[in-house]
Scaffold this active site. Structure first.
Site, mmCIF file in Angstrom:
data_model
loop_
_atom_site.group_PDB
_atom_site.id
_atom_site.type_symbol
_atom_site.label_atom_id
_atom_site.label_comp_id
_atom_site.label_asym_id
_atom_site.label_seq_id
_atom_site.Cartn_x
_atom_site.Cartn_y
_atom_site.Cartn_z
ATOM 1 N N GLY A 1 0.846 -1.187 0.000
ATOM 2 C CA GLY A 1 0.000 0.000 0.000
ATOM 3 C C GLY A 1 0.877 1.231 0.000
ATOM 4 C CB ALA A 2 0.033 4.800 0.213
ATOM 5 C CE1 TYR A 3 1.054 7.537 4.021
ATOM 6 C CE2 TYR A 3 -1.022 6.344 4.141
ATOM 7 C CZ TYR A 3 -0.317 7.518 3.942
ATOM 8 O OH TYR A 3 -0.990 8.667 3.690
ATOM 9 C CB VAL B 1 1.653 -7.030 4.165
ATOM 10 C CG1 VAL B 1 1.436 -8.194 5.120
ATOM 11 C CG2 VAL B 1 0.942 -5.797 4.678
ATOM 12 C CG ASP C 1 -11.559 1.406 9.763
ATOM 13 O OD1 ASP C 1 -12.670 1.585 9.223
ATOM 14 O OD2 ASP C 1 -10.514 1.230 9.118
#
EC number: 2.7.11.23
Lengths: 350, 370
Positions: free
Chosen positions: B24-26, B29, B137
Site C-alpha cells: 500500500g502507500a505506507y 506486507v 474502523d
C-alpha cells in the site's frame, strides 16, 4: 473450560486491567533492582568508552572522571523538570507531560547519558509523547518554539527512543488514579459534605512531585495516588481506603498491607520529589563533556571510524544484492529490460 | 555498546520475510516466519522515512494498542523492530478475512456460523472496550480469520482511548458504510456505541451477503440508513437535530427488519435491532450483547474450526500469481485491495479435505464469482 468453544460470555473474566499492561509486566522494579540496572549500565558504558579512548590514544582514559550511576540519575532528573517547563509553555495536557517523564526515565534504564545526552532525548521523548497520547503537533510547530532546535535533533533519536521503550507506549499515570479516588470519594454514602477542591490540588501537587522520583518504576499508579492523597488528607484517604477494602480481602489487599507501602511512597516523595540543585548538576554536566562516548561526537576520530565501518558494511550488502540480482537475471525466463529495478534498495533491510 | 540497537538487530534476525503479499502507500506486507520455530507470521513494514513528523499516528496507534491487548479475538502483535527508516510489525499470520468469506459465493452460511462469528466479534470488541479502547474502523475486512477459524479484530490504526466526557474527538472515523448516524451528523462526543453500530452492519451483511447500508457519499449514507430503518423522531433519538452537521433528509417510514431478513429468528432480529438503535446511549453494549438470548438459543454457535472457509485462493486467475512463486510452494498470496495493507494471506495447506478435493478438480473453471 474449553477455550476453543464459541460460547460467548465465558472469556469475560475479571483480571485487573493494570496487571495485563506492559507497565505492570515490564516496567516495575524493586529499589535494589533499579540500582543494579543503573550500575550495570554505567559499568558497561564506562568500560566501553574507556576502551574507545584507549584505542584512540593509549593512556588517555586514566585521568578521565567518568560519571557514576547516581550522577547520571541526577542529570536526567534536571531534564525531567525541563519537560514540565516545556509542557507549560506549549500548554500540553497533563497526560503528555506525565508520559514524556515516564519515557525519559525508562529510556535511561536501557541507555546511559554518556552515550545520549538527556537534552536531546528529552526533546524526542516529549515529541513522541504528544503523538502517543493523541495530542500531536507538527514537528515544525514544535521545534520552532524551542530555541536552537532543528527537526533532526528530534527525529534522529525517535527510533532509538521507541526501541528503548520496547515500543510500549501506554503509560498508566498516578494523576488519573488520583482523579478516580477524588470521584469515588464524592460518591461515598457518608461522603463529607464540603470537599474542598484545594484538597485535590494539594494531592495533585504531591503526585507531580512524585514524577521526579523513582516511584512510578516501583509502585503502582494507585499506590502513588493514594499516598499523595494521604499526604493531603490522611482522614479522607483512610475513609476511601476503608470503603474499597472492607469486605474485599479476597484479593489479598487489606489496609494493613497497603498503609506501610504508602509510607514508603510518601518518604520517597518528600525525599526526592524536588528539582536537583543546579550547581551539582552543572558540575556533572561539565564532567560529562569530557567523558561522553567519542563515537557519538560528530567529527571525532572514533565517530569517523565508526561511520567508515558502517559504510563499508552497507556497501558490502549492496554488492551482494546486486550480484544476487544479476544471478537471477541469467534465468532464461528472467526479464532483462528492468535490470535496474531488480535491485530494490528501499526494501533492503536484512 | 548500544545494547538497545543490538537488541533490535537480534529481533530483526528472528523474523524472516519470505515474500511480499501486499503493498500500500505506507506499508508493505510480507509473509514470513520465525527463525527459531518456523512459525508463520505476517510482517507489516511501515515506511517512516517519508513522514515529515516522524512516526505517523496510525502506526503509533496500532503499536500502542496491540502491545497492550492480548486476547483470542484480537490480532496478536508478536514483535516490533525497526530497520533503517522502516518500522516493522510482526503480526500473527491469518489466512483470510470476513469480507473474503462473505464474498465467496461457493460458501453457504448456516445461522450457527453467523452466530459464531458474531460471538467472536463481540468478545474481541468487549475486550477492547473493557480496556477503554474504541476501534473506530470495524468492517468485514478488518475481521481476520485464522486457520483454526478464530476471528481476530485487526487494524488499530484509527483506534483511541475513550476521551473524558466533554473532550472532543474527531467524527472522521469508521468506513462510511459502517459509520453510525451520530458521526455522520458530526457528533464529536461519542463512545463505544459507534463500534456497536458497525458490528450491527456486519451482522446484517453476514445474513444478506452484501453490504447492508452502502451509501454513495456521506450525505447519501444518512439517507440510506433512514431508508432502511426509518427517519428517527425526536423521541427515537433526543437531541439529534442539534448535532453540528444535522440536515433533514426527508421522512422515511420504518420498515420492520423482518421484511428484509426473512429467514432470521426473533432473537437474531432482536439483537440486530439493538445494535442499530439510533440513540447511542440505548444501543446495546458489547458485554450485554454477549449475554443476549441470541447466543444461548438454538442453534448454538458453530465451533470455529468447523466454520466455512475461504476457498477463493484456489480459484484465483493465474495472472495474479507472483512470477517468483514456485509452483509447489504453499501458494500465492492474495494481493491486498486498493486500500491495502490487510494481511490477506492464503494457505491452502491448512484447508480441510473438502477443499483439497475441489483444488484437485481441474475441470472447474477458475474464477467462480458470477
Amino acid at each position: 473450560m474449553d477455550s476453543d468453544s464459541a460460547t460467548p460470555a465465558e472469556t469475560v473474566r475479571k483480571e485487573p486491567l493494570f496487571e495485563a499492561s506492559t507497565q505492570f509486566r515490564n516496567w516495575r522494579f524493586s529499589p535494589e533492582g533499579l540500582a543494579r540496572i543503573r550500575e550495570r549500565l554505567n559499568d558497561v558504558a564506562v568500560a566501553a568508552i574507556r576502551n574507545t579512548f584507549e584505542v584512540d590514544q593509549p593512556g588517555s582514559s586514566s585521568n578521565v572522571a567518568f560519571l557514576d550511576a547516581n550522577e547520571e540519575v541526577l542529570l536526567v532528573k534536571l531534564y525531567l523538570t525541563m519537560i514540565s517547563q516545556l509542557c507549560a509553555m506549549f500548554r500540553f495536557p497533563e497526560e503528555v507531560e506525565a508520559t514524556a517523564v515516564s519515557y525519559l526515565k525508562r529510556f535511561y534504564l536501557k541507555n546511559t547519558v554518556m552515550d545520549w545526552h538527556p537534552k536531546n532525548v528529552m526533546l524526542t521523548a516529549l515529541f513522541l509523547a504528544t503523538k502517543t497520547t493523541n495530542n500531536p503537533i507538527s514537528l515544525e510547530a514544535y521545534t520552532s518554539h524551542i530555541p536552537k532546535t532543528a527537526s533532526s535533533d528530534v527525529l534522529d533519536l525517535e527510533f532509538l527512543v521507541a526501541q528503548s521503550l520496547n515500543f510500549e507506549f501506554v503509560v498508566w499515570h498516578a494523576h488519573r488514579a488520583l482523579w478516580g479516588i477524588w470521584l469515588d470519594l464524592q460518591s461515598l454514602p457518608d461522603a463529607p459534605a464540603n470537599l474542598s477542591p484545594s484538597i485535590y490540588d494539594t494531592a495533585l501537587n504531591h503526585v507531580r512531585a512524585s514524577r521526579l522520583t523513582d516511584a512510578e518504576l516501583i509502585y503502582s499508579p494507585s499506590q502513588i495516588a493514594l499516598a499523595a492523597f494521604s499526604m493531603a488528607t490522611p482522614e479522607l484517604a483512610l475513609q476511601w481506603a476503608q470503603s474499597k477494602f472492607s469486605g474485599n480481602e479476597s484479593n489479598g489487599l487489606t489496609l494493613d498491607t497497603i498503609f506501610p507501602v504508602l509510607e514508603l511512597v510518601k518518604t520517597m516523595i518528600l525525599r526526592d520529589g524536588h528539582a536537583p540543585k543546579v550547581d551539582a548538576v552543572r558540575e556533572v554536566d561539565r564532567r560529562l563533556k569530557l567523558c561522553k562516548n567519542p563515537e557519538k561526537v560528530a567529527g571525532s576520530k572514533a565517530f569517523v571510524a565508526k561511520q567508515v565501518e558502517e559504510e563499508r558494511k552497507a556497501e558490502e550488502k549492496r554488492n551482494k544484492k546486486v550480484s544476487e540480482a544479476q544471478k537471477e537475471q541469467s534465468d532464461p525466463f528472467g526479464e532483462t529490460i528492468q535490470s535496474t529495478s531488480l535491485v530494490d534498495y528501499g526494501d533492503d533491510d536484512d | 555498546m548500544d545494547a538497545v540497537e543490538k537488541a533490535n538487530e537480534a529481533r530483526q534476525k528472528n523474523w524472516i520475510k519470505d515474500r511480499k503479499v501486499g503493498e500500500g502507500a505506507y506499508a508493505v506486507v510480507y509473509q514470513g516466519r520465525e527463525a527459531t520455530t518456523g512459525r508463520k507470521v505476517a510482517v507489516k513494514k511501515i515506511r517512516v522515512g517519508q513522514f515529515k513528523d516522524g512516526l505517523d499516528m496510525s502506526a503509533i496507534r496500532e503499536v500502542k494498542y496491540l502491545r497492550e491487548l492480548k486476547h483470542q479475538n484480537v490480532i496478536e502483535l508478536l514483535d516490533v523492530f525497526s530497520s533503517k527508516t522502516n518500522l516493522n510489525l510482526v503480526l500473527e499470520f491469518l489466512d483470510s478475512d470476513l469480507e473474503m468469506i462473505i464474498k465467496d459465493r461457493s460458501l453457504v452460511f448456516l445461522p450457527a456460523d453467523i452466530k459464531s462469528w458474531m460471538a467472536m466479534t463481540f468478545r474481541g470488541l468487549e475486550f477492547c472496550h473493557r480496556n477503554w479502547i474504541l476501534h473506530r474502523d470495524l468492517k468485514p475486512n478488518n475481521l481476520l480469520i485464522a486457520s483454526d477459524g478464530q476471528l481476530k479484530i485487526a487494524d488499530f490504526g484509527l483506534a483511541r482511548d475513550f476521551a473524558d466526557p466533554g473532550y472532543k474527538m474527531t467524527c472522521q472515523v469508521i468506513t462510511r458504510w459502517y459509520r453510525p448516524p451520530e458521526l455522520l451528523y458530526g457528533g464529536r462526543y461519542y463512545g463505544t456505541a459507534v463500534d456497536i453500530w458497525s458490528v450491527g452492519c456486519i451482522f446484517a451483511e453476514l445474513m444478506l451477503r452484501i453490504p447492508y447500508l452502502p451509501g454513495e457519499s456521506d450525505m447519501d449514507q444518512i439517507k440510506t440508513i433512514f431508508r432502511a430503518l426509518g427517519t428517527p423522531t425526536e423521541e427515537d433519538w433526543p437531541g439529534h437535530t442539534k448535532l453540528p452537521d444535522y440536515v433533514p433528509v426527508g421522512q422515511f417510514p420504518r420498515t420492520p427488519l423482518r421484511d428484509l431478513f426473512t429467514a432470521a429468528s426473533a432473537d437474531t432480529l432482536n439483537l440486530l435491532n439493538k445494535c442499530l438503535i439510533y440513540e447511542p446511549r440505548k444501543r446495546i453494549s458489547a458485554l450485554d450483547a454477549l449475554h443476549h438470548p441470541y447466543f444461548f438459543a438454538l442453534p448454538y454457535p458453530t465451533h470455529p474450526s468447523k466454520l466455512p472457509k475461504c476457498s477463493t485462493v484456489l480459484n484465483r486467475p493465474l495472472d495474479e500469481v507472483d512470477a517468483n512463486v514456485e509452483m509447489n510452494a504453499t501458494g500465492p498470496g492474495v494481493k491486498a485491495t486498493s486500500k491495502g495493507l490487510k494481511r490477506k494471506l492464503a494457505s491452502p495447506t491448512e484447508l480441510k479435505a473438502r477443499s483439497i478435493a475441489r483444488r484437485l478438480d481441474f475441470s472447474k473453471a477458475p474464477p467462480s464469482s458470477p
